[in-house]
Write an enzyme that holds these catalytic residues in place. Structure first.
Site, PDB file in Angstrom:
ATOM      1  N   GLU A 174      -6.046  35.132   3.017  1.00 38.12           N
ATOM      2  CA  GLU A 174      -5.702  34.446   1.772  1.00 38.12           C
ATOM      3  C   GLU A 174      -5.694  32.935   1.988  1.00 38.12           C
ATOM      4  O   GLU A 174      -5.228  32.441   3.009  1.00 38.12           O
ATOM      5  CB  GLU A 174      -4.317  34.902   1.299  1.00 38.12           C
ATOM      6  CG  GLU A 174      -3.838  34.226   0.024  1.00 38.12           C
ATOM      7  CD  GLU A 174      -2.425  34.640  -0.386  1.00 38.12           C
ATOM      8  OE1 GLU A 174      -2.087  34.479  -1.559  1.00 38.12           O
ATOM      9  OE2 GLU A 174      -1.670  35.132   0.482  1.00 38.12           O
ATOM     10  N   LYS A 192      -5.741  36.269  -8.439  1.00 35.43           N
ATOM     11  CA  LYS A 192      -4.502  36.965  -8.093  1.00 35.43           C
ATOM     12  C   LYS A 192      -3.613  37.145  -9.328  1.00 35.43           C
ATOM     13  O   LYS A 192      -3.255  36.177  -9.997  1.00 35.43           O
ATOM     14  CB  LYS A 192      -3.763  36.161  -7.021  1.00 35.43           C
ATOM     15  CG  LYS A 192      -2.492  36.809  -6.482  1.00 35.43           C
ATOM     16  CD  LYS A 192      -1.899  35.912  -5.400  1.00 35.43           C
ATOM     17  CE  LYS A 192      -0.656  36.512  -4.772  1.00 35.43           C
ATOM     18  NZ  LYS A 192      -0.081  35.587  -3.752  1.00 35.43           N
ATOM     19  N   CYS A 216      -2.573  39.603  -1.398  1.00 35.91           N
ATOM     20  CA  CYS A 216      -1.216  39.518  -0.862  1.00 35.91           C
ATOM     21  C   CYS A 216      -0.143  40.228  -1.702  1.00 35.91           C
ATOM     22  O   CYS A 216      -0.002  41.443  -1.623  1.00 35.91           O
ATOM     23  CB  CYS A 216      -0.860  38.050  -0.644  1.00 35.91           C
ATOM     24  SG  CYS A 216       0.488  37.790   0.549  1.00 35.91           S
TER      25      CYS A 216
END
Length: 256
Positions: A40, A106, A140
């Protein structure tokens, strides 16, 4: 499909240094791989100052990824900070060997670090079609929310790129296995190592888990490149034999 996972420390808010580092690592791969996975925010570390490092989709890093993917004849994926329409996104890009790009922003922003205050949340789940594999891209904190990653599309591979801190690494290990088992798919998780400029420590534990929860790549804490060969045939055989996905609950996720 042959995959390579690059587990590394990152230069803080220094895209050029990180590009140089990863280019050296990628060019040193001496095996023919189909997909390379980076962590990430691989150009900057998990920064809450996106204006210091943000690029556009026509910027240096995306251009560099296209050139590198073509030269190495492999797909490359990882997330970076993208500025678009006056918003900042934690965006995972999937660069095909042809230079074509798909991306996912995300969705679940990490409120504990204030990510939601400076980045804009994505709204769409993205499934990439590559080499007859259906690949779901996640970043994540998305790992903690199984409803969003639920395998309604019969995807084959779920990828998480992360900056997951050492203090909560047991959750990372447990949840990656859970996502693989419940979705009957391979899961690749790539996490960074080292310490960032905020003093947070990262212990890696990048791994590949198969559709029954077995490790194809076991988690370790050292800097390394890990390889795993994934079998689509084994996924299909196991799904047909066990049929667990046939018993999924049917529901829809409301946008919001």
């Amino acid at each position: 499909m042959k995959t390579a996972l690059i587990q590394s420390s990152l230069y803080w808010e220094n895209p050029k240094a990180n590009r140089n580092y990863f280019e050296e690592k990628i060019k040193a791969i001496d095996e023919n791989v189909d997909l390379i996975v980076l962590p990430e925010m691989f150009t900057s570390g998990f920064t809450m100052s996106p204006g210091n490092v943000a690029e556009t989709m026509q910027g240096e890093t995306v251009t560099w990824l296209k050139v590198l993917a073509k030269a190495q004849n492999t797909a490359i994926t990882g997330s970076l900070v993208i500025e678009e329409n006056n918003n900042f996104y934690n965006r995972i890009v999937f660069v095909f060997p042809s230079g074509e790009i798909q991306f996912y922003d995300k969705k679940h922003l990490f409120t504990l670090a204030g990510e939601d205050k400076v980045y804009t949340s994505g709204t769409q789940k993205i499934i990439v079609d590559y080499l007859d594999w259906k690949i779901c891209l996640q970043v994540c904190y998305d790992l903690r929310f199984p409803v969003f990653s639920r395998n309604s599309e019969d995807y084959d591979l779920l990828i998480y790129v992360a900056s997951w801190p050492k203090i909560r690494i047991n959750a990372w290990d447990a949840l990656l296995k859970a996502r693989a088992i419940e979705n009957m798919c391979y899961v690749i998780g790539v996490n960074r190592i080292g310490e960032d400029n905020n003093g947070y420590e990262y212990s890696g534990h990048s791994q590949v888990v198969d559709f029954l929860g077995n490790y194809s790549v076991e988690p370790v804490e050292s800097e390394s490149i890990f390889y795993a060969e994934l079998s689509k045939e084994k996924i299909l055989q196991t799904r047909q034999k066990l049929g667990f996905l046939n018993d999924r609950d049917v529901f829809e996720i409301k946008k919001g």
